[in-house]
Design a protein around this motif. Structure first.
Motif, mmCIF file in Angstrom:
data_model
loop_
_atom_site.group_PDB
_atom_site.id
_atom_site.type_symbol
_atom_site.label_atom_id
_atom_site.label_comp_id
_atom_site.label_asym_id
_atom_site.label_seq_id
_atom_site.Cartn_x
_atom_site.Cartn_y
_atom_site.Cartn_z
ATOM 1 N N GLY A 220 4.867 -0.861 15.476
ATOM 2 C CA GLY A 220 3.715 -1.152 14.595
ATOM 3 C C GLY A 220 2.706 -1.864 15.427
ATOM 4 O O GLY A 220 1.343 -1.636 15.299
ATOM 5 N N ARG B 186 -1.917 -8.960 14.081
ATOM 6 C CA ARG B 186 -2.294 -7.460 13.520
ATOM 7 C C ARG B 186 -3.503 -7.644 12.922
ATOM 8 O O ARG B 186 -4.526 -6.696 13.123
ATOM 9 C CB ARG B 186 -1.029 -6.944 12.824
ATOM 10 N N ARG C 127 -9.016 7.723 17.669
ATOM 11 C CA ARG C 127 -9.266 7.665 16.241
ATOM 12 C C ARG C 127 -10.100 9.268 16.097
ATOM 13 O O ARG C 127 -9.934 9.749 14.866
ATOM 14 C CB ARG C 127 -10.310 6.547 15.876
ATOM 15 N N GLN D 212 -5.807 13.994 10.047
ATOM 16 C CA GLN D 212 -5.696 13.278 8.460
ATOM 17 C C GLN D 212 -6.510 14.175 7.566
ATOM 18 O O GLN D 212 -6.038 14.491 6.486
ATOM 19 C CB GLN D 212 -6.528 11.843 8.702
ATOM 20 N N GLY E 4 -4.154 3.514 4.421
ATOM 21 C CA GLY E 4 -4.398 3.110 5.651
ATOM 22 C C GLY E 4 -5.367 2.186 5.741
ATOM 23 O O GLY E 4 -5.330 1.015 4.936
ATOM 24 N N TYR F 213 -0.668 6.751 13.539
ATOM 25 C CA TYR F 213 -1.021 5.875 14.854
ATOM 26 C C TYR F 213 0.398 5.388 15.458
ATOM 27 O O TYR F 213 0.541 5.181 16.845
ATOM 28 C CB TYR F 213 -1.686 4.672 14.252
ATOM 29 N N LYS G 50 0.715 -1.151 0.171
ATOM 30 C CA LYS G 50 -0.105 0.073 -0.071
ATOM 31 C C LYS G 50 0.891 1.109 0.042
ATOM 32 O O LYS G 50 0.640 2.116 -0.682
ATOM 33 C CB LYS G 50 -0.719 0.346 1.264
ATOM 34 N N ASP H 215 -8.940 2.663 7.025
ATOM 35 C CA ASP H 215 -10.213 3.201 7.140
ATOM 36 C C ASP H 215 -10.341 4.708 6.296
ATOM 37 O O ASP H 215 -11.247 5.456 6.594
ATOM 38 C CB ASP H 215 -10.734 3.303 8.393
ATOM 39 N N MET H 216 -9.278 4.954 5.077
ATOM 40 C CA MET H 216 -9.459 6.007 4.615
ATOM 41 C C MET H 216 -10.528 6.026 3.857
ATOM 42 O O MET H 216 -11.267 7.161 3.896
ATOM 43 C CB MET H 216 -8.226 6.011 3.610
ATOM 44 N N SER I 216 -1.521 7.420 7.002
ATOM 45 C CA SER I 216 -2.030 7.332 8.054
ATOM 46 C C SER I 216 -1.591 6.460 9.273
ATOM 47 O O SER I 216 -1.564 6.843 10.213
ATOM 48 C CB SER I 216 -3.536 7.247 7.981
ATOM 49 N N ARG J 284 -11.968 -5.227 15.292
ATOM 50 C CA ARG J 284 -12.333 -4.109 16.281
ATOM 51 C C ARG J 284 -13.334 -3.555 16.059
ATOM 52 O O ARG J 284 -13.834 -3.326 14.737
ATOM 53 C CB ARG J 284 -11.101 -3.175 16.511
ATOM 54 N N ASP K 97 -6.904 -5.706 13.471
ATOM 55 C CA ASP K 97 -7.601 -4.577 12.737
ATOM 56 C C ASP K 97 -8.995 -4.863 12.197
ATOM 57 O O ASP K 97 -9.532 -4.071 12.095
ATOM 58 C CB ASP K 97 -6.594 -4.332 11.581
#
Ligand code: C5P
Length: 218
Positions: free
Chosen positions: A91, A175, A104, A111, A124, A38, A16, A126-127, A34, A182, A179
């Motif tokens: 990370g 991870r 957030r 952002q 990211g 974090y 990405k 949730d862009m 983004s 959640r 992600d």
């Protein structure tokens, strides 16, 4: 803002960041990583001894620090933290602080401020779904977990760093699960998103697909 935005979301290890940077260069647009925000908040929390599971304390910390993303660099209270936020620890910590609603919410402003003319490429989780729902193009970049772990392994080896493939696969699973599962802004294909599977593709092939999608959208 009126600046057009192209979002690139997906799990870690899909390329990405690389694709977002190349596309930004190609179009002459700004770039927002983004995840770096974090990571920076997580680093600030470690340094200030703030509990990574304390929603209120993390929210207050986020209000108190100045984080400025600048293309591929990030500044924390005037210090260039681009290197220290790239560790595996940062990370993992980032993915822990990212589950909190107050975090957030605080990062939303940082952002959205990055969307400036002539345009923004934002990468990211949730862009497309939360931060820039009106994006002109929403790409969701995916790849198999094995392929993503293998890429990370090669990256580390190329840098002369120690790497263990089974450990990398395990870290990536943890991870990913955090992600995707959640409740706050889980990783998902945004509505109107276009899925590009990069498992069998080179960077150049992925870039060609994304550039062609961008040309159609603009
Ligand atoms: O992309 P990167 O690996 O730098 O992101 C680190 C972590 O930050 C991710 O695992 C994810 O938990 C979180 N993140 C997020 N939303 C974003 C970008 C990153 O929750 N838009």
């Amino acid at each position: 803002t009126s600046a057009p935005v192209i979002t690139i979301d997906g799990p870690s290890g899909t390329g990405k960041g690389t694709i977002a940077a190349l596309l930004a260069e190609r179009l002459g647009w700004h770039l927002l990583d983004s995840g770096a925000l974090y990571r920076t908040l997580a680093l600030a929390a470690r340094r200030a001894d703030v509990d990574l599971d304390d929603d209120a304390a993390l929210g207050a910390l986020a209000e108190r620090i100045e984080v400025v993303p600048d293309g591929e660099r990030v500044w924390l209270d005037g210090e260039d933290v681009s290197a220290p936020i790239r560790t595996a620890q940062a990370g993992a910590d980032a993915s822990r602080v990212a589950v909190h609603r107050s975090v957030r919410a605080a990062l939303l402003d940082w952002q959205r401020a990055a969307a400036r003319p002539p345009g923004l490429i934002a990468d990211g989780r949730d862009m497309g779904s939360q931060v820039f729902p009106a994006a002109v193009l929403k790409v969701f970049l995916d790849a198999s977990p094995e392929e993503r772990a293998m890429r990370r392994y090669k990256q580390l080896k190329d840098k002369g760093l120690d790497a263990n493939l089974p450990n990398l696969i395990q870290e990536l699973r943890v991870r990913d699960a955090r992600d995707r599962e959640r409740s706050e802004s889980p990783l998902q294909v945004p509505s109107g998103g276009v899925v590009v599977d990069s498992t069998e593709l080179t960077i150049d092939e992925v870039l060609a697909q994304v550039v062609s999608l961008a040309q159609q959208a603009l």
